[in-house]
Design a protein around this motif. Structure first.
Motif, PDB file in Angstrom:
ATOM      1  N   MET A   1       0.844  -1.181   0.000  1.00 37.06           N
ATOM      2  CA  MET A   1       0.000   0.000   0.000  1.00 37.06           C
ATOM      3  C   MET A   1       0.884   1.237   0.000  1.00 37.06           C
ATOM      4  O   MET A   1       1.903   1.285   0.674  1.00 37.06           O
ATOM      5  N   LYS A   2       0.452   2.239  -0.744  1.00 38.96           N
ATOM      6  CA  LYS A   2       1.170   3.507  -0.832  1.00 38.96           C
ATOM      7  C   LYS A   2       0.189   4.630  -0.500  1.00 38.96           C
ATOM      8  O   LYS A   2      -0.946   4.622  -0.977  1.00 38.96           O
ATOM      9  N   ILE A   3       0.628   5.588   0.308  1.00 40.05           N
ATOM     10  CA  ILE A   3      -0.187   6.770   0.590  1.00 40.05           C
ATOM     11  C   ILE A   3       0.459   7.956  -0.097  1.00 40.05           C
ATOM     12  O   ILE A   3       1.675   8.145  -0.028  1.00 40.05           O
ATOM     13  N   GLU A  51      -3.272   3.745  -2.109  1.00 34.76           N
ATOM     14  CA  GLU A  51      -3.327   2.964  -3.338  1.00 34.76           C
ATOM     15  C   GLU A  51      -2.761   1.565  -3.106  1.00 34.76           C
ATOM     16  O   GLU A  51      -1.781   1.397  -2.381  1.00 34.76           O
ATOM     17  N   VAL A  52      -3.395   0.611  -3.739  1.00 33.48           N
ATOM     18  CA  VAL A  52      -2.883  -0.747  -3.821  1.00 33.48           C
ATOM     19  C   VAL A  52      -2.854  -1.083  -5.298  1.00 33.48           C
ATOM     20  O   VAL A  52      -3.890  -1.011  -5.975  1.00 33.48           O
ATOM     21  N   GLU A  53      -1.686  -1.386  -5.795  1.00 35.98           N
ATOM     22  CA  GLU A  53      -1.509  -1.691  -7.222  1.00 35.98           C
ATOM     23  C   GLU A  53      -2.163  -0.616  -8.094  1.00 35.98           C
ATOM     24  O   GLU A  53      -2.899  -0.919  -9.030  1.00 35.98           O
ATOM     25  N   ASN A  77     -12.245   1.210   0.873  1.00 39.01           N
ATOM     26  CA  ASN A  77     -12.996   0.217   0.112  1.00 39.01           C
ATOM     27  C   ASN A  77     -13.313  -0.959   1.042  1.00 39.01           C
ATOM     28  O   ASN A  77     -12.414  -1.496   1.697  1.00 39.01           O
ATOM     29  N   PRO A  78     -14.586  -1.366   1.124  1.00 37.94           N
ATOM     30  CA  PRO A  78     -14.960  -2.458   2.031  1.00 37.94           C
ATOM     31  C   PRO A  78     -14.121  -3.724   1.851  1.00 37.94           C
ATOM     32  O   PRO A  78     -13.872  -4.451   2.811  1.00 37.94           O
ATOM     33  N   GLN A  79     -13.635  -3.999   0.652  1.00 36.54           N
ATOM     34  CA  GLN A  79     -12.818  -5.198   0.409  1.00 36.54           C
ATOM     35  C   GLN A  79     -11.416  -5.083   1.002  1.00 36.54           C
ATOM     36  O   GLN A  79     -10.703  -6.087   1.094  1.00 36.54           O
ATOM     37  N   GLY A  84      -5.395  -1.902   8.263  1.00 38.67           N
ATOM     38  CA  GLY A  84      -4.641  -0.752   8.767  1.00 38.67           C
ATOM     39  C   GLY A  84      -4.583   0.432   7.819  1.00 38.67           C
ATOM     40  O   GLY A  84      -3.873   1.410   8.086  1.00 38.67           O
ATOM     41  N   ILE A  85      -5.331   0.372   6.731  1.00 35.33           N
ATOM     42  CA  ILE A  85      -5.288   1.450   5.736  1.00 35.33           C
ATOM     43  C   ILE A  85      -5.854   2.739   6.315  1.00 35.33           C
ATOM     44  O   ILE A  85      -5.241   3.810   6.192  1.00 35.33           O
TER      45      ILE A  85
END
Length: 146
Positions: A1-3, A51-53, A77-79, A84-85
């Motif tokens: 994950m990237k912020i 962001e993820v991918e 996003n619920p998924q 920890g996002i």
């Protein structure tokens, strides 16, 4: 994950994310692309996406009046929840607000939003029962609740 910092070009993906999250309260003016553009112009360094991918899976909008910080429209996003996002987004935003001299942060959560209220309580945000929240629309606003 990237912020990373939120950009206006992210708007469509962020709006889609908001609409996927039960409990969000939006409106047709403040949360339009033009409304978000104004917010980002005033708060260019305190709004973030996760962001993820290269897909946006989380967002937090924070701003300041120069005295207090305010959190708006935090969503994951619920998924992608329970990873920890949201906490990472909050930590990033709190650091950004501290960097500009903000010492206290407030937010509003609908009382029916049990997931949101539980999350904020887990981070130490307390309920203020000595205040009454009031607002007044200066123009016709259409609510868009999920």
């Amino acid at each position: 994950m990237k912020i990373r910092l939120m950009q206006l070009d992210d708007y469509e993906k962020i709006y889609e994310l908001w609409m996927s999250c039960v409990g969000m309260g939006l409106n047709n003016l403040d949360d339009s692309k033009e409304g978000i553009e104004k917010f980002l112009q005033r708060n260019p360094d305190t709004c973030f996406v996760a962001e993820v991918e290269e897909s946006i899976v989380g967002v937090i909008m924070t701003g300041s009046d120069g005295r207090r910080g305010y959190i708006y429209h935090t969503a994951v996003n619920p998924q992608y929840r329970k990873q920890g996002i949201a906490k990472s987004l909050v930590d990033t935003a709190m650091t950004a607000l501290q960097r500009i001299g903000i010492n206290k942060v407030a937010l509003v959560v609908f009382d029916r939003n049990e997931i949101g209220n539980g999350f904020w309580e887990s981070l130490g945000f307390t309920v203020r029962d000595d205040l009454i929240y009031r607002d007044k629309a200066l123009t016709e606003i259409v609510r868009i609740d999920t």
